[in-house]
Design a protein around this motif. Structure first.
Motif, PDB file in Angstrom:
ATOM      1  N   CYS A   1      43.681  33.500  52.829  1.00  0.00           N
ATOM      2  CA  CYS A   1      43.865  34.548  51.812  1.00  0.00           C
ATOM      3  C   CYS A   1      45.180  35.308  51.884  1.00  0.00           C
ATOM      4  CB  CYS A   1      42.719  35.564  51.828  1.00  0.00           C
ATOM      5  SG  CYS A   1      41.136  34.884  51.288  1.00  0.00           S
ATOM      6  N   GLU A   2      46.120  34.933  52.774  1.00  0.00           N
ATOM      7  CA  GLU A   2      47.374  35.671  52.777  1.00  0.00           C
ATOM      8  C   GLU A   2      48.104  35.516  51.452  1.00  0.00           C
ATOM      9  OE1 GLU A   2      48.197  31.595  53.962  1.00  0.00           O
ATOM     10  OE2 GLU A   2      46.934  33.080  54.946  1.00  0.00           O
ATOM     11  N   GLU A   3      48.015  34.320  50.830  1.00  0.00           N
ATOM     12  CA  GLU A   3      48.683  34.137  49.543  1.00  0.00           C
ATOM     13  C   GLU A   3      47.928  34.838  48.418  1.00  0.00           C
ATOM     14  OE1 GLU A   3      45.533  31.207  49.674  1.00  0.00           O
ATOM     15  OE2 GLU A   3      47.107  31.672  51.115  1.00  0.00           O
ATOM     16  N   THR A   4      46.595  34.969  48.552  1.00  0.00           N
ATOM     17  CA  THR A   4      45.817  35.691  47.542  1.00  0.00           C
ATOM     18  C   THR A   4      46.240  37.152  47.495  1.00  0.00           C
ATOM     19  OG1 THR A   4      43.919  34.225  47.875  1.00  0.00           O
ATOM     20  CG2 THR A   4      43.497  36.334  46.792  1.00  0.00           C
ATOM     21  N   GLU A   5      46.261  37.789  48.656  1.00  0.00           N
ATOM     22  CA  GLU A   5      46.668  39.195  48.732  1.00  0.00           C
ATOM     23  C   GLU A   5      48.085  39.374  48.243  1.00  0.00           C
ATOM     24  OE1 GLU A   5      48.487  42.768  50.201  1.00  0.00           O
ATOM     25  OE2 GLU A   5      49.021  40.735  50.877  1.00  0.00           O
ATOM     26  N   PHE A   6      48.971  38.455  48.623  1.00  0.00           N
ATOM     27  CA  PHE A   6      50.369  38.557  48.201  1.00  0.00           C
ATOM     28  C   PHE A   6      50.494  38.480  46.682  1.00  0.00           C
ATOM     29  CE2 PHE A   6      54.153  36.256  46.790  1.00  0.00           C
ATOM     30  CZ  PHE A   6      55.135  37.165  47.164  1.00  0.00           C
ATOM     31  N   CYS A   7      49.830  37.499  46.069  1.00  0.00           N
ATOM     32  CA  CYS A   7      49.941  37.323  44.618  1.00  0.00           C
ATOM     33  C   CYS A   7      49.382  38.527  43.861  1.00  0.00           C
ATOM     34  CB  CYS A   7      49.215  36.052  44.184  1.00  0.00           C
ATOM     35  SG  CYS A   7      50.016  34.513  44.699  1.00  0.00           S
ATOM     36  N   ILE A   8      48.254  39.053  44.326  1.00  0.00           N
ATOM     37  CA  ILE A   8      47.667  40.219  43.655  1.00  0.00           C
ATOM     38  C   ILE A   8      48.582  41.434  43.813  1.00  0.00           C
ATOM     39  CG2 ILE A   8      45.720  41.815  43.606  1.00  0.00           C
ATOM     40  CD1 ILE A   8      43.956  39.495  44.559  1.00  0.00           C
ATOM     41  N   ARG A   9      49.084  41.635  45.033  1.00  0.00           N
ATOM     42  CA  ARG A   9      49.991  42.767  45.271  1.00  0.00           C
ATOM     43  C   ARG A   9      51.247  42.647  44.409  1.00  0.00           C
ATOM     44  NH1 ARG A   9      53.459  42.513  49.649  1.00  0.00           N
ATOM     45  NH2 ARG A   9      51.948  41.155  50.682  1.00  0.00           N
ATOM     46  N   LEU A  10      51.765  41.433  44.287  1.00  0.00           N
ATOM     47  CA  LEU A  10      52.946  41.216  43.462  1.00  0.00           C
ATOM     48  C   LEU A  10      52.656  41.581  42.007  1.00  0.00           C
ATOM     49  CD1 LEU A  10      55.202  38.038  43.643  1.00  0.00           C
ATOM     50  CD2 LEU A  10      54.765  39.233  41.517  1.00  0.00           C
ATOM     51  N   SER A  11      51.516  41.135  41.496  1.00  0.00           N
ATOM     52  CA  SER A  11      51.162  41.413  40.101  1.00  0.00           C
ATOM     53  C   SER A  11      50.933  42.901  39.871  1.00  0.00           C
ATOM     54  CB  SER A  11      49.908  40.625  39.715  1.00  0.00           C
ATOM     55  OG  SER A  11      50.139  39.234  39.785  1.00  0.00           O
ATOM     56  N   GLN A  12      50.372  43.577  40.867  1.00  0.00           N
ATOM     57  CA  GLN A  12      50.139  45.015  40.736  1.00  0.00           C
ATOM     58  C   GLN A  12      51.444  45.793  40.732  1.00  0.00           C
ATOM     59  OE1 GLN A  12      47.462  45.832  44.001  1.00  0.00           O
ATOM     60  NE2 GLN A  12      45.624  45.455  42.776  1.00  0.00           N
ATOM     61  N   ARG A  13      52.376  45.378  41.549  1.00  0.00           N
ATOM     62  CA  ARG A  13      53.645  46.105  41.649  1.00  0.00           C
ATOM     63  C   ARG A  13      54.629  45.727  40.554  1.00  0.00           C
ATOM     64  NH1 ARG A  13      55.007  46.437  48.165  1.00  0.00           N
ATOM     65  NH2 ARG A  13      52.957  47.240  48.823  1.00  0.00           N
ATOM     66  N   LYS A  14      54.467  44.528  39.986  1.00  0.00           N
ATOM     67  CA  LYS A  14      55.355  44.073  38.914  1.00  0.00           C
ATOM     68  C   LYS A  14      54.497  43.622  37.727  1.00  0.00           C
ATOM     69  CE  LYS A  14      59.090  41.804  39.855  1.00  0.00           C
ATOM     70  NZ  LYS A  14      60.079  42.854  39.555  1.00  0.00           N
ATOM     71  N   PRO A  15      53.963  44.574  36.968  1.00  0.00           N
ATOM     72  CA  PRO A  15      53.108  44.219  35.824  1.00  0.00           C
ATOM     73  C   PRO A  15      53.819  43.258  34.868  1.00  0.00           C
ATOM     74  CG  PRO A  15      53.028  46.576  36.253  1.00  0.00           C
ATOM     75  CD  PRO A  15      54.123  46.030  37.124  1.00  0.00           C
ATOM     76  N   GLY A  16      53.056  42.299  34.376  1.00  0.00           N
ATOM     77  CA  GLY A  16      53.630  41.292  33.481  1.00  0.00           C
ATOM     78  C   GLY A  16      54.059  40.038  34.200  1.00  0.00           C
ATOM     79  N   SER A  17      54.046  40.083  35.533  1.00  0.00           N
ATOM     80  CA  SER A  17      54.393  38.882  36.300  1.00  0.00           C
ATOM     81  C   SER A  17      53.317  37.818  36.126  1.00  0.00           C
ATOM     82  CB  SER A  17      54.541  39.220  37.786  1.00  0.00           C
ATOM     83  OG  SER A  17      55.598  40.136  37.995  1.00  0.00           O
ATOM     84  N   VAL A  18      53.726  36.565  36.051  1.00  0.00           N
ATOM     85  CA  VAL A  18      52.799  35.460  35.803  1.00  0.00           C
ATOM     86  C   VAL A  18      52.800  34.498  36.981  1.00  0.00           C
ATOM     87  CG1 VAL A  18      52.252  33.487  34.313  1.00  0.00           C
ATOM     88  CG2 VAL A  18      53.122  35.612  33.309  1.00  0.00           C
ATOM     89  N   MET A  19      51.595  34.180  37.453  1.00  0.00           N
ATOM     90  CA  MET A  19      51.391  33.084  38.396  1.00  0.00           C
ATOM     91  C   MET A  19      50.895  31.886  37.597  1.00  0.00           C
ATOM     92  SD  MET A  19      52.074  34.413  41.365  1.00  0.00           S
ATOM     93  CE  MET A  19      52.370  36.139  41.838  1.00  0.00           C
ATOM     94  N   LEU A  20      51.526  30.761  37.765  1.00  0.00           N
ATOM     95  CA  LEU A  20      51.228  29.602  36.929  1.00  0.00           C
ATOM     96  C   LEU A  20      50.679  28.458  37.768  1.00  0.00           C
ATOM     97  CD1 LEU A  20      51.654  28.766  33.881  1.00  0.00           C
ATOM     98  CD2 LEU A  20      53.712  27.595  34.676  1.00  0.00           C
ATOM     99  N   PHE A  21      49.615  27.840  37.264  1.00  0.00           N
ATOM    100  CA  PHE A  21      49.109  26.617  37.881  1.00  0.00           C
ATOM    101  C   PHE A  21      49.695  25.428  37.140  1.00  0.00           C
ATOM    102  CE2 PHE A  21      45.799  23.231  38.097  1.00  0.00           C
ATOM    103  CZ  PHE A  21      45.907  22.967  39.449  1.00  0.00           C
TER     104      PHE A  21
END
Length: 313
Positions: free
Chosen positions: A190-210
């Motif tokens: 889950c280190e990448e899960t926490e990182f991705c969520i934190r990134l999205s929270q701090r930079k609204p509008g950021s997109v993670m793409l599959f």
């Protein structure tokens, strides 16, 4: 855009796996800007890799021991605009980097994750092993998108991020993900899960793409094909999710998990029973594994949450 590829390594017991991972990066249709091997507090392996791969940048983990520290070291070392991570026991398809880089052409994309297929040590998937729980062996699981689509978080062994963005939000946090101190350590994640969520929270509008065209094969050892590991990994995931929600809140921290538990898993259990009725006796095993996996993951989350509350009181 150019991409630095980071492979975090920790033991020479995986020397052949590391060799194959490196070879797969060197055979990309779109060459990497640079290959960085981050060695986790193992001086002998560091020296051995420097001698064997002079074309790569071989560095020692300068942060806390573990995968998060290794990734942060890789990001700090990288000079490419994009930093891509590949597990040391994985093999990337030739078009992997090209597909990852193309994902960043879409507006707002700061991270791209690819499809990870299991490479079973025994040569075939255990009949009882449910596709919905392939995440327990670090692979893409049933319930994830089948086409290119935005997602909450990518899977860390097959992912790429804009380098500047990783640094901007503080990198990967230690104390959540797996500590690569040996085979007997608890299989956290889950280190990448926490990182991705934190990134999205701090930079609204950021997109993670599959991006399902960015394919790698991830080796699954015989030990990880066993039900005991499956159960242990589910419990550890619950513990990790408790840590994640402490950092980013339950609404974002459990959004994808709720949908998976309430929709994908019940459908998977019913599918298994139906397959058993039609003659595939393994279907009952898969249905049972789904129920047990969900129960142990939930129990791990409860235990982890209680421990965190006790530590704060």
């Amino acid at each position: 855009m150019n991409t630095s590829v980071v492979i975090c390594v920790y033991t020479d017991e995986r020397w052949e796996d590391i060799r194959q991972a490196i070879e797969s990066v060197e055979n990309q249709t779109r060459p990497a800007h640079e290959l960085i091997l981050v060695v986790d507090h193992n001086p002998d392996l560091h020296l051995k890799l420097k001698r064997a791969y002079p074309q790569a940048i071989v560095v020692e983990n300068t942060h806390e021991k573990g995968l998060s520290g290794g990734k942060n070291t890789g990001v700090a070392t990288a000079s490419g605009e994009i930093v891509a991570f590949l597990d040391d026991d994985a093999v990337a398809d030739a078009g992997w980097l090209e597909a990852l880089e193309e994902g960043f052409q879409e507006s707002g994309v700061v991270g791209v994750g690819g499809r990870t297929d299991p490479l079973w040590a025994s040569g075939r998937r255990p009949r009882w092993f449910p596709y919905e729980f392939d995440w327990t062996v670090g692979c893409t699981y049933r319930g994830m998108p089948e086409v290119r689509a935005p997602i909450r978080n990518v899977m860390g062994g097959n992912a790429a991020f804009l380098r500047d963005v990783v640094s901007e939000v503080g990198g990967f946090h230690s104390g959540i993900g797996r500590s690569v101190q040996g085979r007997k350590s608890r299989p956290l994640g889950c280190e990448e899960t926490e990182f991705c969520i934190r990134l999205s929270q701090r930079k609204p509008g950021s997109v993670m793409l599959f991006e399902p065209r960015a394919v790698i094969g991830h080796k699954v050892s015989k030990q990880r094909e066993r039900f005991a590991y499956f159960r242990s990994r589910c419990y550890a995931e619950g513990l990790s999710k408790a840590l994640v929600t402490k950092e980013v809140g339950t609404q974002d921290g459990l959004a994808s998990e709720r949908a998976h538990a309430l929709k994908t898993l019940p459908l998977g259990a019913l599918r298994g029973v139906g397959e058993a009725v039609r003659g595939d006796v393994g279907g009952l095993g898969r249905a049972a594994a789904i129920v047990i996996g969900l129960a142990w993951t939930t129990w791990g989350y409860v235990v982890g949450s209680v421990r965190l509350k006790a530590a704060r009181s």
